[in-house]
Motif scaffolding. Structure first.
Motif, PDB file in Angstrom:
ATOM      1  N   TYR A   1       8.882   7.965   7.623  1.00  0.00           N
ATOM      2  CA  TYR A   1       7.716   7.456   6.905  1.00  0.00           C
ATOM      3  C   TYR A   1       7.725   5.943   6.798  1.00  0.00           C
ATOM      4  CZ  TYR A   1       7.468  12.344   5.564  1.00  0.00           C
ATOM      5  OH  TYR A   1       7.407  13.707   5.600  1.00  0.00           O
TER       6      TYR A   1
ATOM      7  N   ASN B   1       5.141   2.727   4.478  1.00  0.00           N
ATOM      8  CA  ASN B   1       4.108   2.513   3.462  1.00  0.00           C
ATOM      9  C   ASN B   1       4.098   3.654   2.446  1.00  0.00           C
ATOM     10  OD1 ASN B   1       2.517   1.253   6.195  1.00  0.00           O
ATOM     11  ND2 ASN B   1       2.676  -0.039   4.363  1.00  0.00           N
ATOM     12  N   ALA B   2       5.241   3.833   1.815  1.00  0.00           N
ATOM     13  CA  ALA B   2       5.402   4.934   0.864  1.00  0.00           C
ATOM     14  C   ALA B   2       6.158   4.451  -0.367  1.00  0.00           C
ATOM     15  CB  ALA B   2       6.157   6.087   1.526  1.00  0.00           C
TER      16      ALA B   2
ATOM     17  N   LEU C   1      -2.975  10.976  -4.522  1.00  0.00           N
ATOM     18  CA  LEU C   1      -1.921  10.652  -3.568  1.00  0.00           C
ATOM     19  C   LEU C   1      -1.236  11.916  -3.053  1.00  0.00           C
ATOM     20  CD1 LEU C   1      -0.357   7.698  -5.553  1.00  0.00           C
ATOM     21  CD2 LEU C   1      -1.353   7.493  -3.264  1.00  0.00           C
ATOM     22  N   SER C   2      -0.853  11.890  -1.783  1.00  0.00           N
ATOM     23  CA  SER C   2      -0.017  12.948  -1.245  1.00  0.00           C
ATOM     24  C   SER C   2       1.378  12.800  -1.840  1.00  0.00           C
ATOM     25  CB  SER C   2       0.047  12.828   0.280  1.00  0.00           C
ATOM     26  OG  SER C   2       1.009  13.709   0.821  1.00  0.00           O
TER      27      SER C   2
ATOM     28  N   THR D   1       0.842  -1.196   0.000  1.00  0.00           N
ATOM     29  CA  THR D   1       0.000   0.000   0.000  1.00  0.00           C
ATOM     30  C   THR D   1       0.873   1.242   0.000  1.00  0.00           C
ATOM     31  OG1 THR D   1      -1.683  -1.165   1.291  1.00  0.00           O
ATOM     32  CG2 THR D   1      -1.853   1.232   1.195  1.00  0.00           C
TER      33      THR D   1
ATOM     34  N   ASN E   1       0.773   5.115   0.793  1.00  0.00           N
ATOM     35  CA  ASN E   1       0.033   6.225   1.393  1.00  0.00           C
ATOM     36  C   ASN E   1       0.594   7.574   0.980  1.00  0.00           C
ATOM     37  OD1 ASN E   1      -1.576   4.375   2.796  1.00  0.00           O
ATOM     38  ND2 ASN E   1      -0.199   4.354   4.571  1.00  0.00           N
ATOM     39  N   ASN E   2       1.900   7.621   0.718  1.00  0.00           N
ATOM     40  CA  ASN E   2       2.580   8.858   0.328  1.00  0.00           C
ATOM     41  C   ASN E   2       3.597   8.560  -0.760  1.00  0.00           C
ATOM     42  OD1 ASN E   2       2.260   8.897   3.542  1.00  0.00           O
ATOM     43  ND2 ASN E   2       1.859  10.957   2.771  1.00  0.00           N
TER      44      ASN E   2
END
Length: 282
Positions: free
Chosen positions: A74, A76-77, A268-269, A52, A54-55
């Motif tokens: 960080y 999950n990026a 997405l960020s 996944t 997230n960023n």
């Protein structure tokens, strides 16, 4: 976002038939960390460490500072980079050197993947390295040019500036540090037309196309005089071609900044991670 869906989306949007690269030839010791597809194609997903995303973070090179910032803050990026190796002439006489395996282990622990497109991001598009550099310099595109690794990596454009000195000043303002002008030709920019080839564009095959297009000014990244480039500089001086260099990093960072907009459109960020240019490049 599911990582596998993101990878497929970037692949489909940027990796076109006929494009090529050669990273693996220079980093065989890192193969255990890399995806089979990257080993075979030299582009796309490098390290598959998360399910996944997230960023998303973008960077020109996967430098130690860039990787440590992600590891410290960080998980999950995904790190999107233009190059699979790090460039710094102060640390390597050839410029490029490879990522530290211990940092790749830490990225795995934090579920942070790496995705790299070099020739696909150089290939002409709204996000490409030379197009985004031209945009930063207020250069209006006329046409793409320079065949490179199965794509087209440079652009010819129109500038509002009359002289190479004015254009150099604009370049310095855009990148935030001094740039280097090799004024081998006249001060005046012919017909206000310039060639833009970000990164390592100071090469004889590029200069030949500059001459064919009746242009006397090239904007690029790496311009230092070295054993590799001395013949190019002599050729430019003979043909009276002006060259303005702004470092490898700074000439290509605008593409990675622009890619944040691409990822934002996917919901997405996204953040560009600033790094330090190697001023020795010029």
């Amino acid at each position: 976002m599911l990582a596998k869906d993101l990878y497929i989306k970037i692949d489909n949007d940027f990796i076109k038939p006929g494009l090529s690269d050669d990273w693996i030839d220079y980093m065989p010791e890192l193969k255990p960390y890399f995806c089979d597809n990257f080993i075979n194609t030299n582009m796309g997903l490098v390290c598959d460490y998360t399910e996944t995303v997230n960023n998303v973070f973008t960077a020109v090179f996967p430098s130690e500072d860039v990787l440590n910032k992600l590891i410290d803050n960080y998980k999950n990026a995904m790190l999107f980079v233009h190059h699979a190796s790090i460039w710094n002439l102060n640390k390597s006489p050839v410029g490029f050197y490879n990522m530290n395996p211990s940092l790749l282990e830490k990225l795995r622990e934090k579920y942070i993947s790496i995705y790299c497109i070099h020739s696909p991001l150089d290939n002409f598009s709204e996000y490409s390295t030379s197009k985004t550099l031209a945009d930063a310099l207020d250069i209006e595109m006329v046409k793409p040019f320079i065949d490179y690794r199965g794509g087209v990596c440079g652009i010819i454009g129109k500038t509002k500036y009359e002289t190479v000195n004015e254009l150099q000043l604009k370049y310095s303002e855009a990148v935030g540090h001094d740039t280097k002008l090799y004024q081998y030709g006249g001060k005046k920019i012919l017909d206000n037309k310039v060639a833009v080839c970000a990164g390592g564009g100071n090469d004889i095959f590029v200069i030949n196309e500059v001459i064919e297009n009746n242009i006397n000014t090239l904007i690029t990244g790496v311009t230092l005089k070295s054993d590799y480039s001395v013949a190019t500089h002599e050729f430019e001086q003979e043909k009276q071609i002006n060259v303005i260099g702004g470092t490898h990093y700074s000439s290509e960072k605008f593409a990675c900044i622009a890619m944040c907009k691409y990822f934002s459109k996917l919901g997405l960020s996204a953040e560009f991670i600033e790094d330090e240019p190697c001023l020795k490049d010029m």
